[in-house]
Design a protein around this motif. Sequence first.
Motif, PDB file in Angstrom:
ATOM      1  N   GLN A 661       0.815  -1.200   0.000  1.00  0.00           N
ATOM      2  CA  GLN A 661       0.000   0.000   0.000  1.00  0.00           C
ATOM      3  C   GLN A 661       0.857   1.262   0.000  1.00  0.00           C
ATOM      4  OE1 GLN A 661      -2.672  -1.359   3.492  1.00  0.00           O
ATOM      5  NE2 GLN A 661      -3.900   0.110   2.337  1.00  0.00           N
ATOM      6  N   ASN A 662       0.253   2.352  -0.450  1.00  0.00           N
ATOM      7  CA  ASN A 662       0.892   3.666  -0.370  1.00  0.00           C
ATOM      8  C   ASN A 662       0.661   4.205   1.046  1.00  0.00           C
ATOM      9  OD1 ASN A 662       0.370   6.914  -1.953  1.00  0.00           O
ATOM     10  ND2 ASN A 662       2.124   6.094  -0.840  1.00  0.00           N
ATOM     11  N   ALA A 663       1.415   3.632   1.988  1.00  0.00           N
ATOM     12  CA  ALA A 663       1.300   3.999   3.407  1.00  0.00           C
ATOM     13  C   ALA A 663       2.658   3.771   4.043  1.00  0.00           C
ATOM     14  CB  ALA A 663       0.215   3.163   4.089  1.00  0.00           C
ATOM     15  N   MET A 666       5.139   0.600   8.596  1.00  0.00           N
ATOM     16  CA  MET A 666       4.481   0.045   9.783  1.00  0.00           C
ATOM     17  C   MET A 666       3.013  -0.256   9.493  1.00  0.00           C
ATOM     18  SD  MET A 666       3.983   1.782  13.542  1.00  0.00           S
ATOM     19  CE  MET A 666       2.958   3.090  12.861  1.00  0.00           C
ATOM     20  N   ASN A 667       2.319   0.672   8.827  1.00  0.00           N
ATOM     21  CA  ASN A 667       0.905   0.442   8.526  1.00  0.00           C
ATOM     22  C   ASN A 667       0.721  -0.688   7.522  1.00  0.00           C
ATOM     23  OD1 ASN A 667      -0.009   2.440  10.256  1.00  0.00           O
ATOM     24  ND2 ASN A 667       0.106   4.034   8.699  1.00  0.00           N
ATOM     25  N   ASN A 668       1.700  -0.894   6.648  1.00  0.00           N
ATOM     26  CA  ASN A 668       1.624  -2.028   5.732  1.00  0.00           C
ATOM     27  C   ASN A 668       1.690  -3.346   6.491  1.00  0.00           C
ATOM     28  OD1 ASN A 668       1.674  -1.791   2.581  1.00  0.00           O
ATOM     29  ND2 ASN A 668       2.740   0.030   3.343  1.00  0.00           N
ATOM     30  N   ILE A 669       2.460  -3.379   7.552  1.00  0.00           N
ATOM     31  CA  ILE A 669       2.588  -4.612   8.336  1.00  0.00           C
ATOM     32  C   ILE A 669       1.382  -4.797   9.257  1.00  0.00           C
ATOM     33  CG2 ILE A 669       3.964  -5.771  10.116  1.00  0.00           C
ATOM     34  CD1 ILE A 669       6.436  -4.439   8.883  1.00  0.00           C
ATOM     35  N   LEU A 670       0.989  -3.721   9.953  1.00  0.00           N
ATOM     36  CA  LEU A 670      -0.141  -3.846  10.882  1.00  0.00           C
ATOM     37  C   LEU A 670      -1.436  -4.138  10.134  1.00  0.00           C
ATOM     38  CD1 LEU A 670       0.604  -0.899  13.350  1.00  0.00           C
ATOM     39  CD2 LEU A 670       1.221  -3.298  13.572  1.00  0.00           C
ATOM     40  N   PHE A 671      -1.643  -3.485   9.005  1.00  0.00           N
ATOM     41  CA  PHE A 671      -2.793  -3.746   8.129  1.00  0.00           C
ATOM     42  C   PHE A 671      -4.110  -3.658   8.901  1.00  0.00           C
ATOM     43  CE2 PHE A 671      -4.993  -6.357   4.737  1.00  0.00           C
ATOM     44  CZ  PHE A 671      -4.779  -5.425   3.739  1.00  0.00           C
ATOM     45  N   ALA A 701       8.464   4.270   9.854  1.00  0.00           N
ATOM     46  CA  ALA A 701       7.522   5.357   9.523  1.00  0.00           C
ATOM     47  C   ALA A 701       7.728   5.885   8.106  1.00  0.00           C
ATOM     48  CB  ALA A 701       7.676   6.495  10.522  1.00  0.00           C
ATOM     49  N   THR A 702       8.665   5.311   7.375  1.00  0.00           N
ATOM     50  CA  THR A 702       8.919   5.759   5.998  1.00  0.00           C
ATOM     51  C   THR A 702       7.686   5.514   5.140  1.00  0.00           C
ATOM     52  OG1 THR A 702      11.270   5.249   6.198  1.00  0.00           O
ATOM     53  CG2 THR A 702      10.370   5.433   3.967  1.00  0.00           C
ATOM     54  N   GLU A 703       7.305   6.546   4.402  1.00  0.00           N
ATOM     55  CA  GLU A 703       6.158   6.425   3.500  1.00  0.00           C
ATOM     56  C   GLU A 703       6.567   5.601   2.279  1.00  0.00           C
ATOM     57  OE1 GLU A 703       2.091   7.473   3.030  1.00  0.00           O
ATOM     58  OE2 GLU A 703       3.475   7.937   4.656  1.00  0.00           O
ATOM     59  N   ILE A 704       5.842   4.545   2.015  1.00  0.00           N
ATOM     60  CA  ILE A 704       6.129   3.669   0.881  1.00  0.00           C
ATOM     61  C   ILE A 704       5.352   4.183  -0.330  1.00  0.00           C
ATOM     62  CG2 ILE A 704       6.178   1.314   0.043  1.00  0.00           C
ATOM     63  CD1 ILE A 704       7.887   1.885   2.552  1.00  0.00           C
ATOM     64  N   GLY A 705       6.039   4.325  -1.457  1.00  0.00           N
ATOM     65  CA  GLY A 705       5.377   4.797  -2.667  1.00  0.00           C
ATOM     66  C   GLY A 705       4.407   3.766  -3.218  1.00  0.00           C
ATOM     67  N   GLU A 706       3.656   4.165  -4.230  1.00  0.00           N
ATOM     68  CA  GLU A 706       2.696   3.252  -4.839  1.00  0.00           C
ATOM     69  C   GLU A 706       3.391   1.993  -5.335  1.00  0.00           C
ATOM     70  OE1 GLU A 706       0.493   5.190  -7.865  1.00  0.00           O
ATOM     71  OE2 GLU A 706      -1.093   5.760  -6.488  1.00  0.00           O
ATOM     72  N   LYS A 707       2.759   0.845  -5.026  1.00  0.00           N
ATOM     73  CA  LYS A 707       3.268  -0.471  -5.424  1.00  0.00           C
ATOM     74  C   LYS A 707       4.646  -0.745  -4.829  1.00  0.00           C
ATOM     75  CE  LYS A 707       0.819  -0.029  -9.801  1.00  0.00           C
ATOM     76  NZ  LYS A 707       0.914   0.018 -11.267  1.00  0.00           N
ATOM     77  N   GLY A 708       4.975  -0.065  -3.743  1.00  0.00           N
ATOM     78  CA  GLY A 708       6.256  -0.301  -3.080  1.00  0.00           C
ATOM     79  C   GLY A 708       7.446   0.097  -3.901  1.00  0.00           C
ATOM     80  N   THR A1055      -6.884  -0.703  -4.464  1.00  0.00           N
ATOM     81  CA  THR A1055      -7.845  -1.735  -4.060  1.00  0.00           C
ATOM     82  C   THR A1055      -8.043  -2.770  -5.154  1.00  0.00           C
ATOM     83  OG1 THR A1055      -8.994  -0.151  -2.637  1.00  0.00           O
ATOM     84  CG2 THR A1055     -10.203  -2.116  -3.285  1.00  0.00           C
ATOM     85  N   VAL A1056      -8.176  -2.329  -6.387  1.00  0.00           N
ATOM     86  CA  VAL A1056      -8.394  -3.270  -7.491  1.00  0.00           C
ATOM     87  C   VAL A1056      -7.220  -4.228  -7.606  1.00  0.00           C
ATOM     88  CG1 VAL A1056      -8.598  -3.452  -9.998  1.00  0.00           C
ATOM     89  CG2 VAL A1056      -9.928  -1.744  -8.765  1.00  0.00           C
ATOM     90  N   GLN A1057      -6.001  -3.703  -7.451  1.00  0.00           N
ATOM     91  CA  GLN A1057      -4.822  -4.555  -7.592  1.00  0.00           C
ATOM     92  C   GLN A1057      -4.643  -5.497  -6.410  1.00  0.00           C
ATOM     93  OE1 GLN A1057      -1.755  -1.661  -8.157  1.00  0.00           O
ATOM     94  NE2 GLN A1057      -2.157  -1.421 -10.340  1.00  0.00           N
ATOM     95  N   GLY A1058      -5.117  -5.096  -5.237  1.00  0.00           N
ATOM     96  CA  GLY A1058      -4.936  -5.934  -4.049  1.00  0.00           C
ATOM     97  C   GLY A1058      -6.219  -6.546  -3.532  1.00  0.00           C
ATOM     98  N   ALA A1059      -7.238  -6.647  -4.402  1.00  0.00           N
ATOM     99  CA  ALA A1059      -8.549  -7.128  -3.947  1.00  0.00           C
ATOM    100  C   ALA A1059      -8.469  -8.522  -3.345  1.00  0.00           C
ATOM    101  CB  ALA A1059      -9.544  -7.107  -5.111  1.00  0.00           C
ATOM    102  N   SER A1060      -7.669  -9.399  -3.933  1.00  0.00           N
ATOM    103  CA  SER A1060      -7.586 -10.765  -3.412  1.00  0.00           C
ATOM    104  C   SER A1060      -6.975 -10.788  -2.016  1.00  0.00           C
ATOM    105  CB  SER A1060      -6.773 -11.650  -4.364  1.00  0.00           C
ATOM    106  OG  SER A1060      -5.454 -11.144  -4.520  1.00  0.00           O
ATOM    107  N   VAL A1061      -5.979  -9.948  -1.779  1.00  0.00           N
ATOM    108  CA  VAL A1061      -5.374  -9.873  -0.446  1.00  0.00           C
ATOM    109  C   VAL A1061      -6.369  -9.301   0.554  1.00  0.00           C
ATOM    110  CG1 VAL A1061      -3.493  -8.872   0.902  1.00  0.00           C
ATOM    111  CG2 VAL A1061      -3.076  -9.622  -1.436  1.00  0.00           C
TER     112      VAL A1061
END
Length: 1428
Positions: A661-663, A666-671, A701-708, A1055-1061
Motif C-alpha cells: 500500500q501507499n502507506a 508500519m501500517n503495511n505490516i499492521l494492516f 515510519a517511511t512512507e512507501i510509494g505506490e506499489k512499493g 484496491t483493485v490490484q490488491g482485492a484478493s489480499v
Amino acid sequence: MVFMSQDWNLTWYTSRPDLTQCFQHTVLVWFPCVYMWTCSPLYLLYLQLRPHRGVIPLSKLCCSKTVRTQTTQTVSVSACLSNEEIQNHLLILIGPLIRSLTLVLSVVIIQFERMKGSRSSVLLFLFWTLLVLCSVVPLNVNVQQIIDQVSNIILIRVSLRDKSLDVVVVVCLPVSLMVRGYRRPLQAADLWSLRDQDSSIQIMTDLEKFWSQSCKQEKPAGSGTSWSRSWSRSGGVSAPTEETLLLRRNRKGRGYGLFLLQALGRSFGFYFLTGTLCLLLHDAFMFAVPQVLSLLLSFMRDEDAAMWKGFLFASLLFLLSCLQSLLHHQYMFHCFTVGMRVKTAVMGLVYRKCLLISSAARRQCTLGEIINLVSADTQKLMDFVVYFNSLWVAPIEIALCFYFLWQLLGPSALAGLTAVVLIFPLNGFIAKLRSKLQVQMKFMDGRIKLMNEILSGVKILKFYAWEEAFLRRIGVLRDGELWALKKSQILYSVSLASFNSSSFLVSLMFAVYVLIDERNVLDAQKIFVSVALINILKTPLSQLPFAMSTAMQAVVSLRRLGNFLCSDELRPDNVERLPHSIDAVSVMIEGGTFSWTNEGLPCLQRISMKVKTGSLVAVVGHVGSGKSSLLAAMLGEMERRSGSVSIKGSLAYVPQQAWIQNASLMNNILFGEERTESWYQRVLEACALLPDLDILPAGDATEIGEKGLNLSGGQRQRVSLARAVYRKSDVYLLDDPLSAVDAHVGQHIFDRVIGPRGLLKDKTRVLVTHGLSFLSKADLVLVMDGGQISEIGSYMELMDRKGVFLRLQHNLQKQNYIKNTKRNKSIYCNKTDLPKDKNCSATDHCEIKELCFQVKLQMYREYFKTVGLLFIMTIIFLCAFQQASSLAYSYWLSLWADEAPVNGTQSDHNLKLSVFAALGFTQGIAMFGTTLAIALGGIVASRQLHADLLHSVLHSPVSFFEVTPSGNLLNRFSREMDAIDCMIPDGLKMMLGYLFKLLEVCIILLLATPFTGLVLLPLTAVYIFIQSFYVVSSCQLRRLEAVSRSPIYSHFNETVQGASVIRAFGEQRRFVLHANRCIDNNQEAYFPRFVATRWLAVNLEFLGNLLVLAAAILSVQGRDELSPGIVGLAVSHSLQVTGILSWIVRSWTDVENNIVSVERVKEYDNTPKEAAWTIEDSFLPAAWPTTGNIQFEDYGLQYRKGLDWALNDINIDIQDREKVGIVGRTGAGKSSLALGIFRILEAAKGRIFIDGIDIAQIGLHDLRSRITIIPQDPVLFSGSLRMNLDPFDTCSEADLWKALELAHLSSFVSALPQKLDHECCEGGENLSLGQRQLLCLARALLRKTRILVLDEATAAVDLKTDQLIQSTIRSQFGDCTVLTIAHRLNTIMDYSRVIVMDRGCISEMDSPSQLLRQQTHFYQMCIEAGLV
C-alpha cells in the motif's frame, strides 16, 4: 363579500392608496396563520420520520424565544380585547385569536424541533417573515395605530431575528470563507465539516435499503440463489467472500441501469422534489413579470394615471425578480446537493463492486474503465440531475408562453407554435445521432486503460525505448476520441443554433398577425409583452438541447454503470468457512474442479487433499502446472465447478507478487491491527526487516510509494510476509514468498517463520515454492502437473516412488539449486523526494504546492495560444456580429411599436417584415458559426494540450514516477482532460454569448434612459469587485477539490490490484470506510464550492434586479419624454439582466474552475526531463555497438545531489563477448550499474564508453534500443502477443516464431486459438508469471543486440524453466557481452569474471576460480549458497 362592499376608490382610484380595515383585520392576519396550520402537519411528520439526530439541550436562547413568543401572544390578545370596535364587529376578534393559537403552535414546533435535533426551520422562518410583512401593511393607516402596536411589532421582529439565525449563518458562512480565502490561501482545515445527510455512511446506508428492495422486486420467485455480503469480521474469522445486500447480482444483467436509477431516485427523490417545488414557484413568478410589464406599458400610455401606480409596477418588477433569483438558486442548491449525493452513491457502489467482482469479470473491466466510471460517468449523472426537470418543465413553460401569446395575438400565436413543433423532431433526430457517437467514451476508456498500463510499466518502456510505439497507440485512440467529439459538437451546434433561432421563428407570428388583418396594430404593449414572453421562451428552448444531450449521456453512463454492477461476482459458496478447531483438518478439498470462468475450461481437475491443523504443506511443480491456481481455489477466487472446499479458521495470504500500500511501512505490516510492541518486533526480526529499517530514511515510519516503488523486490516480499505473520491467523497460504530474497535471508525466514521452529509452527501452512531444498522439512508435499495433483505424500514417500518429484530432486542435485543474494532492485528510490514525515502522505506532498496560487492569466494565454489567433478572431467577430444583429432586431421592433396607426392601420409591412427576417436569419447563422468555431477551437486546444501532457510525462525520468502517485497522473489524463475537451468550450460558449448580450442590454438602457448610467457604473464596479473577490477563493476551492480527488483514484487503483489480499484478510469493511473518508474529503471541498457559487449568484443577481428597478423607475419618471416603444425595449431587456447575470456567473465560474485543469495539465511542463531521445545529425554508426566493449572511467552515481554516492570510483573494462557476473549484498550497488548503463540515472562524475563512444553524448533511444535487458519483473501490456513482442511491427512472422521457439513458448502459443494475435489481459494476467518471463526472453532474442543485461531474470521461475533460459542465453548470446546481476550463483560460476560490489564500490573482481582461492567476500557467499 365584506371587502367587495368597500369603495375601490380607497384602494386603487386615488393618489393615496390604502387597504380597507376589514381586509387588514382578516386577510392580512389569516394568511400567515393559514400557511402555518396547513404546512405544520407535514413538517411535523417529516421531523418524526427523519433519522433522529439527538436532543438539543435547553438553552437560554431557546427559553428567551419561547417567552417572547408567549409575550407576543399575550400582547396580541390584550390589544384585541381593548379595541372598542369589537363591540360592533365581532369578526375583528377572530383574527387575533387565530394568531394567538398559531403562536402557541409555533412554540410547540420550536420544542419539537429541539427534541428532534433540528437547529433551523424554514417553516418558522417563512411564518415570521409573512407575519412581519402582513403586520407592516397596517402601519400606513395612521400614526396612532403604529404607536398602539409598536410593542407587538418589536416583539415579532425580535422573534424573527432569533429564528432566522441559522439562515443568516448559512448566508454569512460563504462570506466568511470568501474573506478567509481572499486574505490567505485556503487549506483543508478551513473547510466546513460535511453534513450528516451528505456523508458517505448515511448515503450508502439509505441506498443499501432501496437497492436491496429493487433487487427483490426484480428477482422472480424460485430464481437462482442470491446472497448478501457484510463488510465486517465476526468471531475472528476472516471470511473471504462476505455478504451484503448492497450488490445483489442480476443474472440476466438487463435493466440494471434502470434499477440503479430507481434506487437513486428513492434515496434522494424527496429532497429533489422539494427543490422542484422551488422551481415551480420560480416559474409562477417568472410568468407574472410579463403581466406586470403589460400594466406598466398601459400606465405609460395613460397620461391620466396616478404616478404612484407606475412606481408600484416598477417595485413589483423588482420584487418579482428578487423572488425569482432566490427561488432559482434555492432550486440549484438542491440540484447540486442531490448531484453531490449521487456522486457519493455511485462511487460507493463501484468501489464495493470492485471488492466483489470475480477474477474473470475483472479481466474484462480494466482499471482505466473503472476510473472512467467514477470520474466521467459520475459527472454525467451529476449534470443530469441539474437538467432533469427541464425535460418536463420546459414543455410546460413553452405551452404557457404560447397560451399568453394567444391572449395577446390570438390565432397568430399558432405560427410560432408551428415553428417550435418543427424544431423538436429535428433536435430529436440530432440527439439520436449524437447518442450513436458515444463511441467517444469507448475510445476514452481505451486511452485511460492504456495510460494506466504505461504508468505501471514505465520502467520497461524506458529500458526498451518503446515510448514512441506507445505514443502512437495513444495517438490513435485520442484521434478516434476527438473525431467522435468533433462530430458530436457539429451536431450540437446545429441543435443549439436551431433552438436559439426559434425565438426569431416564433417572432414570425408578428408577421402573421399584421398580414391576416390590416386592422391589427402592433403597439408597444403587444410587442414588448410578447418579447418578454419570447425571452422567457428562450430559457426552455435553450435548455432543452442541454437537457436532451445530458439525458442521452446519462443513459449511456447508466448503461455502463449497470453493465459493471451486473458483472459476475465471487460466489460465497466457493469455499465453506468454518470455525477454527484443534486436532482437525484445517483445509479440505474433495473432488474439486475449478475454472476462472463459469463457461471456460477447467484449470484444476480432480483435486482432493486434506491438510491437518498445524502442518506444513509444500506445493511444487513446473511453470503453469497450477500451483498458484490451487491457492486461488482455496481463497475462493476461482469458480468451483464441482466438489467441495472448506477452510477452518481465519486466513492469511501472501501473493506471489507482493502487494504494498501507499502507506508507511508500519501500517503495511499492521494492516489495520493494533500495534503490540513485543509481537511487532518479533515479526520484524523473524522476517529479516530490522536491517532494512536502518536503511530507510524514517525507519518503519517511511512512507512507501505506490506499489512499493521505493522498496526492493525482496523488501516488498518480506513486508508482505510480515503482514501475514503479524495477523496471527489460523491458516496461511504462501505463494512462493522465498523466491525474491537472498539465500541466507530465505533460510533465515524459513527457520524463523515458516519452518517447524518458526513463529508459525502451530499454524496450518500451505507453501508454494520452487526451492526444493526446504521440502524435507514439510509434513506433506503436493506435486502439481497439468492442473492436477500428480503426487502427494511426505518427502521420503515421494522420493521412494521415483516419480515426478524424484526427477525434480535430481535437477536440484545437478544444479545445486539454492537461492542467492537478492538485489536491492530499486533502493535508489529510498533517497528520492518521498516524504519522511509519517503524517504526510505522498499524495499531499506532491499536490499541496498547488494550493497557494490563484489561476494566473498565463493559463488563459496558454489555452488561447493553443486555440490559435485565427480561431479567436473568428469567434470574437461572429459573437459581435451576432449581437449586433440582435440589437438591430430589437431596435427595429421598437421603431415598429412607436409608429402611430393611420386610420387604424400601419403601413410598409413588407419592408418591415423583410428587414425583420433578414436580421433574424443573420442572427441564426452567426449563432451557428460562433458555436461551431468555439467547439472546433476547443478541440484544437485539447488535442495540443493532451499531446503536450503525454510528451511531458513520457519524457520524465523514472524518479518522477517513483514519487508521483499514478492517481494524480490518471486524474490529469481523465478528469482534467475531460474538462478541457468539453467543459471549457461549453463554458466559453455561454460566457461569451451572455457577455455580449449584457453589453447589448447596457447599450439599449443607455440609449433609452441615459441616467441609467449613474446606476450602471457603480453597479458594474460592485459587480467586478464581488466577482474578483469570489474568484480568488473559488479557484482555491477548485484546487482543494481536485487535490482531494486524486486519493480517490489512487485508492481505487490500490484496491483493485490488491482485492484478493483484502478479501483473504477480511479487511473489506476497513477499506470501504477508508474509501468513504476519501470521498467525504473530496465532497468537503466540493460542497463549499457550489455554495459559494450560489452566494455569488444571489448577490450579483440582486445587483441586476437593482438595474431593473432603476430602468423602470427612470422610465416612469420620464414618461412624458419617452415613447412606449423605447420604454418597452428598455424594461424588457433589463428584465433579462437577472438571467444573463445568472448564466454569466455559472459560465464564468465554470471557465475559471475548469481553467485550473489547463494549469494542472501544464504543470508537468516544468518538471525535470530526461535527455533527448534522439540527436539530429548523430555520428553514431548504424551497426553500433559492433563488439560490445564496455568501459567505466572513474564513474560515480548519486540519486540526488547532496546524497551519498550510490556508485563511486568505478573503473572496469569489459571486453567484447565477455560474460560478467555482478554480485553483492542488499544495497551494494549492483542494480545501479545497470541503471547507469541504460542512463536511467545520469552520471554524477566519470564516463561510460561502449565501443569507444561516450554514451552521454548520444540520444537515449539510440542507446537503449541498441542494448537489451531482461528484467526481473516481467511486464506485459494489454494487446496481442505480437504487439508485446514487437510493438514497432518490424519483425517478420518467421522471426517471431523462431524467437518463441528459442524461448520454449512455441508449443504454448501455437495451441492458442488466435496464436500470435492472442489478446493479453491488462498486465498479462491471463498468463502465468513464468510464461511472462519467457516472453521477456523472446523480446531479447528479437532485439539481437551485442550487449545483454540479465537483471535476476529467473527469480520467478522454477528450476526447469531456469535451465531452459540459461541454455538459451548460452547458445543464442554466445557472441554477446553479457552482464548478469546474479540471483543464483551457480549460473555465473562458469563466467569469465565476477564483480563483487560493496557499498557502491568494487570490493573484488576476478574469475570465479581465482576469487574462491582468495577466500574473501565471494567465497563467503558461495559457502552460504552451498557451492563450496
